[in-house]
Design a protein around this motif. Structure first.
Motif, mmCIF file in Angstrom:
data_model
loop_
_atom_site.group_PDB
_atom_site.id
_atom_site.type_symbol
_atom_site.label_atom_id
_atom_site.label_comp_id
_atom_site.label_asym_id
_atom_site.label_seq_id
_atom_site.Cartn_x
_atom_site.Cartn_y
_atom_site.Cartn_z
ATOM 1 N N GLY A 6 -6.615 -7.320 -8.951
ATOM 2 C CA GLY A 6 -6.974 -6.332 -9.963
ATOM 3 C C GLY A 6 -5.858 -5.334 -10.245
ATOM 4 N N THR A 7 -6.070 -4.522 -11.254
ATOM 5 C CA THR A 7 -5.048 -3.551 -11.667
ATOM 6 C C THR A 7 -5.487 -2.100 -11.529
ATOM 7 O OG1 THR A 7 -5.778 -3.679 -13.968
ATOM 8 C CG2 THR A 7 -3.991 -5.177 -13.284
ATOM 9 N N ALA A 8 -6.693 -1.838 -11.029
ATOM 10 C CA ALA A 8 -7.140 -0.455 -10.832
ATOM 11 C C ALA A 8 -6.531 0.087 -9.540
ATOM 12 C CB ALA A 8 -8.660 -0.368 -10.811
ATOM 13 N N LEU A 9 -5.212 0.103 -9.526
ATOM 14 C CA LEU A 9 -4.431 0.577 -8.380
ATOM 15 C C LEU A 9 -3.676 1.824 -8.806
ATOM 16 C CD1 LEU A 9 -3.131 -2.942 -7.368
ATOM 17 C CD2 LEU A 9 -4.686 -1.515 -6.013
ATOM 18 N N PRO A 10 -3.516 2.787 -7.914
ATOM 19 C CA PRO A 10 -2.878 4.042 -8.323
ATOM 20 C C PRO A 10 -1.454 3.869 -8.855
ATOM 21 C CG PRO A 10 -3.413 4.071 -5.968
ATOM 22 C CD PRO A 10 -3.954 2.801 -6.532
ATOM 23 N N TRP A 11 -0.758 2.827 -8.442
ATOM 24 C CA TRP A 11 0.607 2.623 -8.912
ATOM 25 C C TRP A 11 0.675 1.742 -10.160
ATOM 26 C CZ3 TRP A 11 -1.301 1.258 -4.142
ATOM 27 C CH2 TRP A 11 -1.511 -0.103 -3.915
ATOM 28 N N ILE A 12 -0.493 1.233 -10.616
ATOM 29 C CA ILE A 12 -0.534 0.428 -11.850
ATOM 30 C C ILE A 12 -1.325 1.154 -12.933
ATOM 31 C CG2 ILE A 12 -1.321 -1.726 -12.924
ATOM 32 C CD1 ILE A 12 -0.763 -3.131 -10.255
ATOM 33 N N ASP A 13 -2.569 1.528 -12.628
ATOM 34 C CA ASP A 13 -3.437 2.187 -13.602
ATOM 35 C C ASP A 13 -4.214 3.296 -12.895
ATOM 36 O OD1 ASP A 13 -5.283 2.949 -15.532
ATOM 37 O OD2 ASP A 13 -5.828 0.897 -16.088
ATOM 38 N N MET A 14 -3.569 4.457 -12.795
ATOM 39 C CA MET A 14 -4.152 5.572 -12.054
ATOM 40 C C MET A 14 -5.490 6.019 -12.650
ATOM 41 S SD MET A 14 -4.056 7.429 -9.488
ATOM 42 C CE MET A 14 -3.939 8.980 -8.673
#
Length: 178
Positions: free
Chosen positions: A46-54
């Motif tokens: 997934g992309t709901a990561l602080p370094w991808i999509d805060m």
């Protein structure tokens, strides 16, 4: 009496280890929403990561923190949270310009006394789930150190001490036997 206590502050400041000590003494603890989200997102690509999509990460953290809070609403004894609603709201406000802090002023979801882990470079560790550098962790801490008192919480800074000593400090500060 509200017995839900949040432990917040600098990433890598020993919060999770302190909660392990409190759990070992029989208290209910709630793990950090952010770490759970990061593990889940990494496992599924997934992309709901602080370094991808805060913004996506913070939105998800806020929802999880609210669910965690509701899940222990009826707990009769002390419950200790590794971060919580305020932390997620601060993150969301800082990245998405969302006005989510104001509604938290009216209702204090946690005990009025909260514990703040200060920056502690000697124990700070970067890992796959926490790739941010120490300077970023310190900036995050500064935001939280301002937000909690602005919302009416009394902030108690955790001592830079062993996990056992920190657990004793928390319990003594709350008037409990250590």
């Amino acid at each position: 009496m509200n017995r839900r206590v949040v432990i917040s502050g600098c990433s890598g400041g020993g919060k999770s280890t302190l909660l392990e000590m409190l759990a070992g003494r029989g208290f209910t603890t709630v793990p950090e929403p952010g770490r759970r989200i990061v593990r889940d997102e990494m496992a599924r690509g997934g992309t709901a990561l602080p370094w991808i999509d805060m913004a996506a990460f913070a939105t998800r953290a806020l929802a999880l923190a609210q669910a965690d809070h509701a899940a222990v609403a009826a707990a009769p004894d002390w419950v200790f949270f590794d971060r919580g609603i305020v932390d997620a709201a601060v993150a969301l406000t800082s990245c998405a310009d969302e006005a989510v802090l104001a509604p938290l002023v009216a209702g204090h979801p946690y005990h009025p006394l909260m514990f703040l882990a200060p920056p502690w470079p000697e124990i700070y560790v970067r890992d796959a789930e926490r790739p941010k550098d120490f300077a970023t962790a310190m900036a995050e801490h500064a935001q939280l150190a301002c937000a909690y008192p602005a919302l009416g919480y009394r902030v108690v800074t955790l001592p830079q001490a062993s996990p056992e000593q920190r657990a004793e400090f928390v319990l003594a500060t709350l008037g409990q036997r250590a």
